[in-house]
Design an enzyme around this catalytic site. Structure first.
Site, PDB file in Angstrom:
ATOM      1  N   GLY A  51      61.019  27.741  -0.685  1.00  0.00           N
ATOM      2  CA  GLY A  51      59.921  26.783  -0.851  1.00  0.00           C
ATOM      3  C   GLY A  51      60.294  25.511  -0.142  1.00  0.00           C
ATOM      4  O   GLY A  51      60.677  25.540   1.026  1.00  0.00           O
ATOM      5  N   GLU A  52      60.246  24.418  -0.838  1.00  0.00           N
ATOM      6  CA  GLU A  52      60.594  23.122  -0.249  1.00  0.00           C
ATOM      7  C   GLU A  52      61.543  22.423  -1.220  1.00  0.00           C
ATOM      8  O   GLU A  52      61.150  22.034  -2.316  1.00  0.00           O
ATOM      9  CB  GLU A  52      59.315  22.308   0.012  1.00  0.00           C
ATOM     10  CG  GLU A  52      59.540  20.919   0.513  1.00  0.00           C
ATOM     11  CD  GLU A  52      60.566  20.822   1.642  1.00  0.00           C
ATOM     12  OE1 GLU A  52      60.421  21.522   2.664  1.00  0.00           O
ATOM     13  OE2 GLU A  52      61.539  20.051   1.486  1.00  0.00           O
ATOM     14  N   SER A  53      62.806  22.291  -0.775  1.00  0.00           N
ATOM     15  CA  SER A  53      63.845  21.814  -1.691  1.00  0.00           C
ATOM     16  C   SER A  53      63.593  20.394  -2.174  1.00  0.00           C
ATOM     17  O   SER A  53      63.912  20.054  -3.318  1.00  0.00           O
ATOM     18  CB  SER A  53      65.206  21.909  -1.016  1.00  0.00           C
ATOM     19  OG  SER A  53      65.213  21.175   0.200  1.00  0.00           O
ATOM     20  N   CYS A  83      67.033  30.320   0.610  1.00  0.00           N
ATOM     21  CA  CYS A  83      66.489  29.276   1.475  1.00  0.00           C
ATOM     22  C   CYS A  83      66.469  27.921   0.766  1.00  0.00           C
ATOM     23  O   CYS A  83      67.527  27.329   0.607  1.00  0.00           O
ATOM     24  CB  CYS A  83      65.126  29.710   1.998  1.00  0.00           C
ATOM     25  SG  CYS A  83      64.717  28.920   3.550  1.00  0.00           S
ATOM     26  N   ILE A 141      62.784  31.329   7.544  1.00  0.00           N
ATOM     27  CA  ILE A 141      61.579  30.495   7.569  1.00  0.00           C
ATOM     28  C   ILE A 141      61.992  29.038   7.345  1.00  0.00           C
ATOM     29  O   ILE A 141      62.385  28.681   6.241  1.00  0.00           O
ATOM     30  CB  ILE A 141      60.580  30.941   6.469  1.00  0.00           C
ATOM     31  CG1 ILE A 141      60.274  32.446   6.596  1.00  0.00           C
ATOM     32  CG2 ILE A 141      59.305  30.107   6.527  1.00  0.00           C
ATOM     33  CD1 ILE A 141      59.552  33.047   5.387  1.00  0.00           C
ATOM     34  N   HIS A 178      65.224  35.418   3.416  1.00  0.00           N
ATOM     35  CA  HIS A 178      64.345  35.843   2.320  1.00  0.00           C
ATOM     36  C   HIS A 178      64.273  37.358   2.199  1.00  0.00           C
ATOM     37  O   HIS A 178      63.290  37.958   2.627  1.00  0.00           O
ATOM     38  CB  HIS A 178      62.920  35.330   2.579  1.00  0.00           C
ATOM     39  CG  HIS A 178      62.785  33.854   2.568  1.00  0.00           C
ATOM     40  ND1 HIS A 178      62.534  33.131   1.428  1.00  0.00           N
ATOM     41  CD2 HIS A 178      62.848  32.957   3.566  1.00  0.00           C
ATOM     42  CE1 HIS A 178      62.442  31.857   1.718  1.00  0.00           C
ATOM     43  NE2 HIS A 178      62.635  31.717   3.008  1.00  0.00           N
ATOM     44  N   GLU A 180      63.478  38.831  -0.365  1.00  0.00           N
ATOM     45  CA  GLU A 180      62.318  39.082  -1.244  1.00  0.00           C
ATOM     46  C   GLU A 180      61.036  39.193  -0.429  1.00  0.00           C
ATOM     47  O   GLU A 180      60.048  39.761  -0.885  1.00  0.00           O
ATOM     48  CB  GLU A 180      62.208  38.002  -2.333  1.00  0.00           C
ATOM     49  CG  GLU A 180      61.691  36.644  -1.892  1.00  0.00           C
ATOM     50  CD  GLU A 180      62.733  35.781  -1.182  1.00  0.00           C
ATOM     51  OE1 GLU A 180      63.828  36.272  -0.875  1.00  0.00           O
ATOM     52  OE2 GLU A 180      62.419  34.601  -0.916  1.00  0.00           O
TER      53      GLU A 180
HETATM   54  N1  GLN Z   1      62.873  23.863   4.827  1.00  0.00           N
HETATM   55  C1  GLN Z   1      62.780  24.108   3.418  1.00  0.00           C
HETATM   56  C2  GLN Z   1      63.529  23.059   2.612  1.00  0.00           C
HETATM   57  O1  GLN Z   1      64.030  22.151   3.131  1.00  0.00           O
HETATM   58  C3  GLN Z   1      63.286  25.476   3.056  1.00  0.00           C
HETATM   59  C4  GLN Z   1      62.369  26.541   3.626  1.00  0.00           C
HETATM   60  C5  GLN Z   1      62.277  27.790   2.815  1.00  0.00           C
HETATM   61  O2  GLN Z   1      62.653  27.832   1.628  1.00  0.00           O
HETATM   62  N2  GLN Z   1      61.720  28.816   3.395  1.00  0.00           N
HETATM   63  O3  GLN Z   1      63.609  23.178   1.412  1.00  0.00           O
END
Ligand code: GLN
Length: 202
Positions: A51-53, A83, A141, A178, A180
């Site tokens: 996701g987005e950390s 990720c 990704i 990923h 998953e």
């Molecule tokens: N770029 C995202 C982040 O900084 C990570 C991307 C992902 O989880 N696919 O969290």
């Protein structure tokens, strides 16, 4: 009850929760989506999804989840991070947004968005240390890479150029990619076996 149907929490503030849920259920685990501290009760392992950390960091602090999760990791709770989840497990973060924090758990440094605009997302296959069978087809990704691997942390996979993309310390398993999404359950299986042996969180 460290029984044969372990209860796995998926941190569900944001990210690809559904894909992890599907894979864990296929492996015979029960799943709870973790949004509050009460949801942590009874879990035997935690998945931190992609996701987005920076968003996961903000929301986990806002909902009072960050400290209990740090505590649980310190206690030995098995964790799988993919990720953004890998970023959340890193002791040291490079290219985070201002003030961005992680849970820690793995003595590694991780660089966010390490592939730049040109290769933002790509698929490849990787040999994973400790896994029998064919290489793993994986998706990257907007992925991070591991730029430092500390003592007690094993490198499980590298790209052809040597960059580290999967690590494990026997408790926390962190992947820049990923499985998953691409559908190979072998690393989830390693994690679920650990969770099966871990006592439910009080
Ligand atoms: N770029 C995202 C982040 O900084 C990570 C991307 C992902 O989880 N696919 O969290």
């Amino acid at each position: 009850m460290g029984g044969s149907t372990p209860l796995i929490g998926i941190l569900a503030l944001q990210g690809d929760v559904r894909e992890h849920r599907r894979m864990l259920e296929q492996l015979g685990a029960s799943v709870v989506e973790v949004r509050t501290t009460a949801d942590l009760q009874g879990i035997q392992g935690l998945v931190i999804p992609g996701g987005e950390s920076s968003v996961m960091d903000k929301l986990s602090r806002r909902f009072g989840l960050a400290e209990p999760i740090r505590w649980a990791i310190d206690e030995g709770l098995p964790v799988l991070g993919t990720c953004a989840g890998m970023i959340m497990l890193a002791a040291e973060l490079v290219d985070g947004i201002s003030g961005q924090e992680t849970f820690g758990g793995l003595d590694i440094a991780v660089q966010r968005n390490a592939f730049g605009a040109q290769r933002e997302s790509f698929d490849t296959s990787l040999r994973i240390a400790g896994l029998d069978g064919p290489e793993m087809d994986v998706s990257f990704i907007r992925a991070p890479i591991v730029t430092r691997v500390g003592a007690g942390v094993d490198t499980l996979a590298t790209l052809d150029d040597g960059r580290v993309v999967a690590v494990d310390n026997g408790q926390c398993l962190a992947l820049a990619f990923h499985p998953e999404v691409s559908g190979d359950a072998r690393l989830h299986e390693v994690f679920v076996s650990r969770a099966r042996e871990y006592p439910p969180m009080p």
